[in-house]
Scaffold this motif. Sequence first.
Motif, mmCIF file in Angstrom:
data_model
loop_
_atom_site.group_PDB
_atom_site.id
_atom_site.type_symbol
_atom_site.label_atom_id
_atom_site.label_comp_id
_atom_site.label_asym_id
_atom_site.label_seq_id
_atom_site.Cartn_x
_atom_site.Cartn_y
_atom_site.Cartn_z
ATOM 1 N N SER A 247 37.828 -10.641 52.770
ATOM 2 C CA SER A 247 38.949 -10.902 53.687
ATOM 3 C C SER A 247 39.822 -12.050 53.210
ATOM 4 O O SER A 247 41.045 -12.022 53.384
ATOM 5 C CB SER A 247 38.413 -11.194 55.091
ATOM 6 N N LEU A 248 39.219 -13.078 52.612
ATOM 7 C CA LEU A 248 40.003 -14.203 52.106
ATOM 8 C C LEU A 248 40.321 -13.952 50.634
ATOM 9 O O LEU A 248 39.502 -14.211 49.759
ATOM 10 C CB LEU A 248 39.232 -15.516 52.279
ATOM 11 N N TRP A 249 41.527 -13.431 50.393
ATOM 12 C CA TRP A 249 41.922 -13.136 49.015
ATOM 13 C C TRP A 249 43.027 -14.058 48.516
ATOM 14 O O TRP A 249 43.494 -13.930 47.388
ATOM 15 C CB TRP A 249 42.383 -11.680 48.899
ATOM 16 N N GLY A 250 43.436 -15.022 49.326
ATOM 17 C CA GLY A 250 44.444 -15.995 48.904
ATOM 18 C C GLY A 250 43.846 -17.371 48.721
ATOM 19 O O GLY A 250 42.778 -17.678 49.265
ATOM 20 N N ASP A 251 44.528 -18.222 47.965
ATOM 21 C CA ASP A 251 44.055 -19.587 47.741
ATOM 22 C C ASP A 251 45.252 -20.459 47.393
ATOM 23 O O ASP A 251 46.254 -19.986 46.822
ATOM 24 C CB ASP A 251 43.028 -19.636 46.620
#
Length: 451
Positions: A247-251
């Motif tokens: 779900s967390l694919w950004g940084d």
Amino acid sequence: MRMPLLCIVSAVLCLSAASGFAQGESPPAPAPSAAEAQSAKQPVFNQEQLDQMLAPIALYPDALLAQVLMAATYPGEVAEAVTWSKANPKAQGDDAVKQVAKQPWDPSVQALVAFPQVLVVLGQDPVWVQRLGDAFLAQPDDVMGAVQRLRQQAKAAGNLQSNQYQNVTVQAAPASTASSAPASTIIIQPADPQVVYVPTYNPTTSYGTWAYPASPPVYYPPSPLYYAGTALMAGLAFGTGVAIVNSLWGDCDWGRNDIDIDVNRYNNINVNNRIGNNQNTWQHNAVHRDGVPYRDNRSRQQYGRQLDGASQRAAFRGDDAQRAQARDRARASMDKAGIERPATSNRQARDQVREAQANRPRATDRQPQARSNRDNPQARQTLQNRPNNSAGRARDNAFEGVRSPARTTALADRGRTSQTLAQRPNASRAAGHAISRPSAPMRRGGGGGRR
């Protein structure tokens, strides 16, 4: 008389520049004016406003912060995600993201349903969400700088430390970072890469003494549903962790002040909307803006899009090239003939009326001409020979009722009276009609004639 030294130097420089231009060198482009440069650099939000709006989320883990910043640029879809999360309070993690795969939302907004506790915070103030997205679109460098500045304050106040829920790392700032940015970069990551604990805190106390007493940050209280067994760690509270895989694919990329995309994670969760390996930097998609206007001119020019059928609107209104040429030829003919052009707007029409009224001769200016007409025998003879417009007066009398309602009523009453009199029996005598009378009764006992 000797020429001053300054004049001689100026003349030599002018001759040198002229010879350079003659050899084919183009003159330097004029520098933009100070007003234009100042307008281009004018920020949409100042530092005080940025710190105030970023304080509630600046201490989120970097990956979650990146998801919030991306999604905030689509405030309308965030509001829809908030509504969906309220209707499905137990949905979280990758499973919740898969449930909204068919929703027409941007993938960054879909990813937020994995964290219902975050949507609880975002749902309390939609205006704040829109301002947050506008700031990230217009001033990404300033937004990232504000996050680091707030993290430095929280760490100095002793409210940002590593624990079993998160890892807080301090790194040297990249060499390319502007001089106004902090000398170090604070990175926040989950202690377990597959379990994210969303912190909750009161921004009015977590950053120590707030630098702007007139603009304190807003505290959005969390939902007790997701912080039942809250653990308090140095000013931050942590509830139940959210298990995530993709779900967390950004940084956050603190060196370039933008957001990097983990393409593999993105494609694993967004199976119907996959991207290529070269699309590893986030780009705003104006299609998901849903008509929400952009705050600054640069964003409007960069992300503004033409709606379907916009190219045909000019032709539908008659604004094609042939009509434009015909209008230009008509205006040129009117100018040549000395005819005033018609007004092209209501404002221009009002100005023309005011100008005509201002140029109209006053009564005092017309009196000398009237006296001269009376003194002129030819003009006097023309006035005497003018026909008496009695018909015109009759036409005027036909509208007297409009000006005098009382007279109209009197005339109507007079007409009704005449009609009543005409219906009486004795009116026939006046009209010359024969009148029939009943014969007189005969007297009893004798002569029946009249004496």
